[in-house]
Design a protein around this motif. Structure first.
Motif, PDB file in Angstrom:
ATOM      1  N   ASN A 109       0.805  -1.218   0.000  1.00  0.00           N
ATOM      2  CA  ASN A 109       0.000   0.000   0.000  1.00  0.00           C
ATOM      3  C   ASN A 109       0.838   1.268   0.000  1.00  0.00           C
ATOM      4  N   LEU A 114       4.155   1.606  -1.075  1.00  0.00           N
ATOM      5  CA  LEU A 114       4.991   1.773  -2.263  1.00  0.00           C
ATOM      6  C   LEU A 114       4.119   1.922  -3.503  1.00  0.00           C
ATOM      7  N   PRO A 115       4.622   2.680  -4.493  1.00  0.00           N
ATOM      8  CA  PRO A 115       3.876   2.764  -5.753  1.00  0.00           C
ATOM      9  C   PRO A 115       3.876   1.414  -6.470  1.00  0.00           C
ATOM     10  N   ILE A 116       2.772   1.114  -7.174  1.00  0.00           N
ATOM     11  CA  ILE A 116       2.682  -0.166  -7.888  1.00  0.00           C
ATOM     12  C   ILE A 116       3.006  -0.006  -9.374  1.00  0.00           C
ATOM     13  N   GLY A 161       5.758  -2.133  -5.441  1.00  0.00           N
ATOM     14  CA  GLY A 161       4.494  -2.289  -4.717  1.00  0.00           C
ATOM     15  C   GLY A 161       3.635  -3.411  -5.266  1.00  0.00           C
ATOM     16  N   ASP A 218       4.040   8.306 -10.269  1.00  0.00           N
ATOM     17  CA  ASP A 218       4.017   7.006  -9.610  1.00  0.00           C
ATOM     18  C   ASP A 218       2.665   6.784  -8.938  1.00  0.00           C
ATOM     19  N   ASN A 219       2.046   5.649  -9.261  1.00  0.00           N
ATOM     20  CA  ASN A 219       0.701   5.359  -8.750  1.00  0.00           C
ATOM     21  C   ASN A 219       0.741   4.328  -7.634  1.00  0.00           C
ATOM     22  N   THR A 220       0.032   4.614  -6.550  1.00  0.00           N
ATOM     23  CA  THR A 220      -0.183   3.590  -5.530  1.00  0.00           C
ATOM     24  C   THR A 220      -1.551   2.963  -5.797  1.00  0.00           C
TER      25      THR A 220
END
Ligand code: ZN
Ligand code: ZN
Lengths: 205, 217
Positions: free
Chosen positions: B75, B77-79, B186, B90-92
């Protein structure tokens, strides 16, 4: 209890309650009185119908994996991918764990499940047990929960909506094949495969 | 069928794989499932028989805790990274949900939120509660607890949704300098969380819910 043959009894795997098996008629579902779990259901599908369903699923699966799933366009360039394109891309992008996870849950396990079932049913049709029956039935029990094609269809839908904001999106035949596969899986989900253990097998219709 | 007898009381044991009803060997401690030694094999499929899944509590706790540890970086870290000419983003997991909502798909946003956040959290809470209540031998809401477990088993694998979204976008968005999508660590932690929670629910034995104090009123 000494005289009752073991196959005349049924034990709820969710609470350990013992039942005497009763004959089910079409549409019947036996529920556990104690914990409400499903004990057994009448299989409306004959062995032949199941075999036809598996064969159809197999053909659709091959197409779902060969055809591109979706194409993106951006200023004149176009990119499309297949399932294996995804697996290879994740491997190259240092996400090997995910690559392996995708390969197994969307390719190897579903393929293994269909081939195994096809093999078992092909012999069951003639009232016979397929070579390797026991080992294959045990394998089927273990990799059954790890097939995730239906989750992927929803995932593809989400990806399409996300990409739609920035790119031209064209849904390719692969995604429709996946949708059809999900439908077949849903029909098949109601079948209790344990019935294949019971002998004698249902005589061919 | 007025009195509901349990296999254990009748000296019977159900095969976990094929469902065959087998005769229990009374007093054979190895069949209690605390020991992994092969006590007796199912005559039909060859699977080792156990009265209960071996070491169910210890295994389920260990897998659940491991899954929870993985869930934290999943959750935080960005995935996924989306890079275009003038912008790197960067998207989580949660920012992906917000983005879907803003993109005008509140329905899908709710589905992704459910699969990625609600289902894993429900699994942690539900399995944790089932473990604690069963270990205490509680007879509280047994039917509801049994149903909760079946719900967890039924919906657990849908959490893999976000993993597939990232994999598909990574393969599709490859427009050299114009636009690129890359997976970020992530997503690996998240994939491992899903696998570990699935293994945890598989190692929990729902019969333990009913094993405590006087089961018949
Ligand atoms: Zn039950
Ligand atoms: Zn067995």
């Amino acid at each position: 209890m000494g005289t009752t043959p073991p196959t005349a009894l049924l034990i709820c795997e969710h609470c350990d309650t013992v039942y005497r098996r009763r004959a089910l008629v079409r549409g019947d579902v036996a529920l556990c009185v104690r914990c409400d779990a499903e004990l057994e259901r009448h299989h409306a599908l004959s062995v032949n119908a199941m075999l036809a369903l598996i064969l159809t699923a197999f053909i659709v699966f091959v197409q779902a994996n060969m055809w591109p799933i979706v194409t993106l366009g951006l200023s004149g360039q176009h990119n499309s991918t297949t399932l294996w394109g995804m697996i290879i891309a994740m491997w190259r992008e240092q996400a090997q764990v995910i690559s392996v996870l995708v390969a197994f849950t969307l390719f190897f396990f579903p393929l293994g499940k269909m081939l195994t079932l096809g093999w078992l049913l092909w012999f069951a049709r003639r009232g016979r047990r397929a070579p390797g029956f026991v080992r294959l039935m045990v394998a089927l029990h273990h990799f059954g929960p790890w097939t995730m094609s239906e989750v992927f269809v929803l995932g593809a839908l989400v990806a399409i909506v996300k990409a739609h904001t920035y790119f031209d999106v064209v849904a390719d035949p692969g995604i429709y094949a996946y949708a059809a596969l999900t439908l077949l899986i849903t029909i098949f989900a109601g079948v209790d495969l344990r019935q294949l253990w019971d002998e004698p097998l249902e005589s061919p219709a | 069928m007025s009195a509901l007898l349990r296999a254990d009381e009748l000296g019977l044991i159900a095969c976990r794989v094929c469902g065959l009803v087998c005769r229990n060997v009374p007093g054979d401690e190895r069949l209690n499932g605390d020991d992994v030694g092969d006590a007796m094999a199912c005559p039909r499929c060859g699977t080792t028989l156990h009265r209960r899944k071996p070491n169910s509590y210890a295994r389920t706790w260990a897998l659940l805790i491991a899954a929870f540890i993985m869930y934290i970086p999943a959750n935080l870290l960005p995935i996924m990274r989306t890079a275009s000419l003038n912008d790197v983003d960067d998207n989580t997991i949660i920012s992906g949900v917000v983005e879907l909502w803003r993109a005008g798909s509140p329905n899908l946003a709710v589905i992704v939120f459910t699969a990625s956040i609600v289902v894993p959290v429900l699994k942690f809470l539900a399995l944790g509660a089932l473990l604690v209540s069963s270990q205490l031998g509680s007879d509280w809401a047994r039917v509801q607890r049994a149903k909760l477990f079946r719900l967890v088993e039924l919906i657990g694998y849908w959490s893999m949704l976000d993993v597939f979204v990232v994999a598909l976008l990574t393969a599709l968005v490859r427009f050299s300098v114009l636009s690129l999508v890359e997976p970020l660590p992530g997503v690996i932690f998240f994939g491992l969380t899903v696998v570990l929670t699935m293994l945890a629910s598989m190692s929990f034995d729902p019969r333990l819910i009913w094993d405590g104090r006087d089961i018949d009123e």
